[in-house]
Design a protein around this motif. Sequence first.
Motif, short mmCIF file in Angstrom:
data_model
loop_
_atom_site.label_atom_id
_atom_site.label_comp_id
_atom_site.label_asym_id
_atom_site.label_seq_id
_atom_site.Cartn_x
_atom_site.Cartn_y
_atom_site.Cartn_z
N GLN A 11 1.35 -1.33 -0.22
CA GLN A 11 -0.08 -0.26 0.02
C GLN A 11 0.84 1.80 -0.55
OE1 GLN A 11 -1.79 -0.38 3.77
NE2 GLN A 11 -1.14 1.56 4.78
N ALA A 12 0.24 2.61 -0.48
CA ALA A 12 1.04 3.46 -0.65
C ALA A 12 1.13 4.19 0.78
CB ALA A 12 -0.10 4.79 -1.62
N ASN A 13 2.44 4.32 1.72
CA ASN A 13 3.59 5.10 2.56
C ASN A 13 3.90 6.13 2.66
OD1 ASN A 13 3.27 2.09 4.78
ND2 ASN A 13 3.58 1.49 3.06
N ILE A 14 3.06 7.25 3.10
CA ILE A 14 3.54 8.78 2.58
C ILE A 14 4.15 9.35 3.75
CG2 ILE A 14 3.10 10.77 1.88
CD1 ILE A 14 0.33 9.41 1.20
N ILE A 15 5.53 9.82 3.40
CA ILE A 15 6.73 9.98 4.13
C ILE A 15 6.87 11.35 4.09
CG2 ILE A 15 9.09 9.47 5.56
CD1 ILE A 15 8.71 7.10 4.58
N MET A 16 6.71 12.42 5.17
CA MET A 16 6.55 13.93 4.80
C MET A 16 8.67 14.25 5.52
SD MET A 16 4.43 16.66 5.67
CE MET A 16 4.65 18.83 5.90
N PHE A 17 8.94 15.11 4.66
CA PHE A 17 10.26 15.00 5.80
C PHE A 17 10.66 16.26 6.33
CE2 PHE A 17 12.80 11.22 4.77
CZ PHE A 17 13.95 11.38 5.18
N VAL A 18 11.31 17.00 7.14
CA VAL A 18 10.89 18.44 7.50
C VAL A 18 12.41 18.50 8.61
CG1 VAL A 18 8.28 18.56 7.79
CG2 VAL A 18 10.12 17.82 10.17
N GLY A 19 12.24 19.77 8.01
CA GLY A 19 14.27 20.17 9.51
C GLY A 19 14.61 21.25 9.27
N ASP B 173 9.67 15.53 0.28
CA ASP B 173 10.60 16.76 0.94
C ASP B 173 9.70 18.30 0.93
OD1 ASP B 173 13.22 18.17 1.89
OD2 ASP B 173 13.79 17.75 -0.37
N THR B 174 10.37 18.40 1.40
CA THR B 174 9.90 20.33 2.44
C THR B 174 10.58 21.39 2.49
OG1 THR B 174 9.50 19.81 4.51
CG2 THR B 174 7.46 19.26 2.72
N SER B 175 10.74 22.45 2.46
CA SER B 175 11.60 23.24 2.50
C SER B 175 12.80 23.05 3.97
CB SER B 175 11.16 25.19 2.22
OG SER B 175 10.39 24.61 0.90
N GLY B 176 13.15 23.48 4.45
CA GLY B 176 14.14 24.01 5.04
C GLY B 176 14.12 25.03 5.98
N ARG B 177 13.57 25.05 7.55
CA ARG B 177 12.59 25.90 7.89
C ARG B 177 13.53 25.85 9.24
NH1 ARG B 177 7.28 24.85 6.01
NH2 ARG B 177 8.60 23.40 4.71
N HIS B 178 13.28 27.59 10.15
CA HIS B 178 13.44 27.16 11.44
C HIS B 178 12.54 28.10 12.35
CE1 HIS B 178 15.35 29.50 14.60
NE2 HIS B 178 16.44 28.45 14.38
N LYS B 179 12.07 27.05 13.78
CA LYS B 179 11.30 27.54 14.36
C LYS B 179 10.56 28.84 14.69
CE LYS B 179 13.58 27.96 19.43
NZ LYS B 179 13.38 27.64 19.88
N GLN B 180 11.72 29.85 14.95
CA GLN B 180 11.08 31.47 14.47
C GLN B 180 10.67 31.75 13.21
OE1 GLN B 180 13.94 30.73 16.32
NE2 GLN B 180 13.59 31.01 17.90
N GLU B 181 10.96 30.92 12.18
CA GLU B 181 9.86 31.25 10.61
C GLU B 181 8.35 30.86 10.65
OE1 GLU B 181 13.70 30.94 8.34
OE2 GLU B 181 12.88 29.46 8.46
N ASP B 182 7.44 31.89 11.15
CA ASP B 182 5.85 31.95 11.04
C ASP B 182 5.60 31.02 9.69
OD1 ASP B 182 6.18 31.58 13.67
OD2 ASP B 182 5.43 34.32 13.85
N SER B 183 5.59 31.75 8.54
CA SER B 183 4.87 31.90 7.45
C SER B 183 5.57 29.99 7.18
CB SER B 183 5.31 32.36 6.36
OG SER B 183 6.51 33.08 6.51
N LEU B 184 6.84 29.88 6.75
CA LEU B 184 7.05 28.29 6.64
C LEU B 184 6.76 27.75 7.34
CD1 LEU B 184 11.21 29.59 5.49
CD2 LEU B 184 9.01 28.61 3.93
#
Length: 318
Positions: A100-108, A190-201
């Motif tokens: 079955q389809a297993n969707i894995i999302m990367f963040v960081g 894969d998603t954009s790299g972001r920092h916890k202070q970047e609210d919009s991202l």
Amino acid sequence: MVLAELGRKITTALRSLSSATVINEEVLNSMLKEVCMALMESDVNVRLVKRLRENVRSVIDFNEMAGGLNKRRMIQRAVFQELIKLVDSGVKAWQPTKGQANIIMFVGLQGSGKTTTVTKLAHYYQRKNWKTCMICADTFRAGAYDQFKQNATKARIPFYGSYTETDPVVIASEGVEKFKEDGFEIIIVDTSGRHKQEDSLFEEMLQVSNAISPDNVIFVMDATIGQACEAQALAFKQKVDVGAVIITKLDSHAKGGGALSAVAATKSPIIFIGTGEHIDDFEPFKVQPFVQKLLGMGDLAGLIDKVRIFYKTPIETH
């Protein structure tokens, strides 16, 4: 590997028990002081080091011990168990389901080696005969799709992305839909790299997550930031319910101990560690074998598995 230096120091401290003619409070305190110093030099949080020392002390009571007990063995075992607790979140990691389809999302964070790690994980599953693909939903970093495309092509992994679409939610949704229809089992986004202070991202990351409903969200953490891992991992976890962590750059930095223990404190299991730049410099993280290897004890469980496979017979361990 820099962590090998930590292992050497702890092993030396534990061996001091063997050379002592009498095991008493003084010998125990001296050994614990060396172990704690080694952990702090590897950037492990002082609070966690203090807890380790107190926990070992609490199980070793010389007044209560019978004369025939092997005090050395008991102390060594207590230290070993506390080292395991230090890097073990105590949470069972999610596993994909075959067929079955297993969707894995990367963040960081930016610069954590996230895109390279996406390729490594895809390659890992592909080698285990899963039908695997990759989706580039990073529209923030210049050249992100080019790097992604290059990695996927070199590893011969099907991929999806766009030079013209700027909305990561659209790219992620279209890619997941396409690969689901084509019967792919492991779909890594894969998603954009972001920092916890970047609210919009951070808000954008939540929108991508809501659109594709991932089965697992993996947080990629660079070991070189050490104890600071904890605050970042917690921030990501609160936003998108991080289910697992992969730690990168563990091969070259003294802060590795801090990264491992900080992430374990977030209650997200560490599932893989990156130990170099090549696609195969990537290994599943198993707490007990890792600590055994760190202390030069060898991978007992791995050895038993190999023997069991060779003889095709069950082997009992005590």
